[in-house]
Design a protein around this motif. Structure first.
Motif, PDB file in Angstrom:
ATOM      1  N   GLN A  20       0.816  -1.187   0.000  1.00 25.31           N
ATOM      2  CA  GLN A  20       0.000   0.000   0.000  1.00 25.31           C
ATOM      3  C   GLN A  20       0.861   1.252   0.000  1.00 25.31           C
ATOM      4  O   GLN A  20       2.017   1.219   0.386  1.00 25.31           O
ATOM      5  CB  GLN A  20      -0.951   0.032   1.210  1.00 25.31           C
ATOM      6  N   VAL A  21       0.260   2.325  -0.457  1.00 29.40           N
ATOM      7  CA  VAL A  21       0.901   3.622  -0.489  1.00 29.40           C
ATOM      8  C   VAL A  21       0.005   4.606   0.244  1.00 29.40           C
ATOM      9  O   VAL A  21      -1.207   4.639   0.024  1.00 29.40           O
ATOM     10  CB  VAL A  21       1.156   4.102  -1.927  1.00 29.40           C
TER      11      VAL A  21
ATOM     12  N   GLY B 219       5.148   3.990   2.349  1.00 28.04           N
ATOM     13  CA  GLY B 219       4.720   2.629   2.112  1.00 28.04           C
ATOM     14  C   GLY B 219       5.492   2.018   0.959  1.00 28.04           C
ATOM     15  O   GLY B 219       6.714   2.126   0.904  1.00 28.04           O
ATOM     16  N   SER B 220       4.791   1.409   0.029  1.00 27.35           N
ATOM     17  CA  SER B 220       5.416   0.733  -1.104  1.00 27.35           C
ATOM     18  C   SER B 220       5.725   1.713  -2.228  1.00 27.35           C
ATOM     19  O   SER B 220       5.246   1.578  -3.360  1.00 27.35           O
ATOM     20  CB  SER B 220       4.510  -0.394  -1.605  1.00 27.35           C
ATOM     21  N   THR B 221       6.547   2.685  -1.913  1.00 24.99           N
ATOM     22  CA  THR B 221       6.826   3.731  -2.888  1.00 24.99           C
ATOM     23  C   THR B 221       7.608   3.224  -4.091  1.00 24.99           C
ATOM     24  O   THR B 221       7.599   3.872  -5.140  1.00 24.99           O
ATOM     25  CB  THR B 221       7.582   4.894  -2.228  1.00 24.99           C
ATOM     26  N   TYR B 222       8.273   2.082  -3.945  1.00 29.70           N
ATOM     27  CA  TYR B 222       9.029   1.524  -5.066  1.00 29.70           C
ATOM     28  C   TYR B 222       8.130   1.169  -6.231  1.00 29.70           C
ATOM     29  O   TYR B 222       8.582   1.094  -7.371  1.00 29.70           O
ATOM     30  CB  TYR B 222       9.794   0.277  -4.615  1.00 29.70           C
ATOM     31  N   ALA B 223       6.856   0.931  -5.953  1.00 31.12           N
ATOM     32  CA  ALA B 223       5.922   0.501  -6.982  1.00 31.12           C
ATOM     33  C   ALA B 223       5.279   1.659  -7.730  1.00 31.12           C
ATOM     34  O   ALA B 223       4.557   1.435  -8.701  1.00 31.12           O
ATOM     35  CB  ALA B 223       4.834  -0.379  -6.368  1.00 31.12           C
TER      36      ALA B 223
ATOM     37  N   ALA C  29       0.445   2.852  -8.946  1.00 25.56           N
ATOM     38  CA  ALA C  29       1.408   1.833  -8.558  1.00 25.56           C
ATOM     39  C   ALA C  29       1.248   0.592  -9.420  1.00 25.56           C
ATOM     40  O   ALA C  29       0.128   0.212  -9.776  1.00 25.56           O
ATOM     41  CB  ALA C  29       1.254   1.468  -7.086  1.00 25.56           C
TER      42      ALA C  29
ATOM     43  N   TYR D 214       2.695  -3.349  -9.354  1.00 26.96           N
ATOM     44  CA  TYR D 214       3.422  -4.374  -8.630  1.00 26.96           C
ATOM     45  C   TYR D 214       3.769  -5.501  -9.593  1.00 26.96           C
ATOM     46  O   TYR D 214       2.873  -6.144 -10.146  1.00 26.96           O
ATOM     47  CB  TYR D 214       2.602  -4.903  -7.457  1.00 26.96           C
TER      48      TYR D 214
END
Length: 124
Positions: A1-2, A26-30, A99, A101
């Motif tokens: 999640q972001v 959160g999942s900022t890489y995505a 995002a 994934y």
């Protein structure tokens, strides 16, 4: 999640400037792209500006040459520099993150995340 948190909204006079910030966690890489939207009372949500991971930008015709979207640390923070503000710019401004994934077997999951919004009022 972001998770997205906007800040910087304020009351400004016509012709003034304002800088909005959106902090992602959160999942900022995505995150593949981030955008600013706005919604005025009794109007539909409008895309203001968008920037992807390649640095490509898209602006609404109504804000082009006045607003600038930028990012810091690739996708953790996005800014919206607003100059020459007009009363028509009055709205709640929302930050959006797209995002993607990458999963095993080349599967992909896409998701959109939204902040709570920050009020921008342009009036004299």
């Amino acid at each position: 999640q972001v998770q997205l948190v906007e800040s910087g909204g304020d009351l400004v006079q016509p012709g003034g400037s304002l800088r909005l910030s959106c902090a992602a966690s959160g999942s900022t890489y995505a995150i593949s792209a981030m955008s600013w939207y706005r919604q005025a009372p009794e109007k539909q949500r409008e895309l203001v500006a968008r920037i992807n991971n390649s640095g490509n930008t898209v602006y609404s015709h109504s804000v082009k040459d006045r607003f600038t979207i930028s990012r810091w640390n690739a996708n953790n923070t996005v800014y919206l520099q607003m100059n020459s503000l007009k009363p028509e710019d009055t709205a709640v401004y929302y930050c959006n993150a797209e995002a993607v994934y990458q999963l095993k077997g080349w599967d992909r999951r896409r998701a959109d995340y939204w902040g709570q919004g920050t009020q921008v009022t342009v009036a004299s």
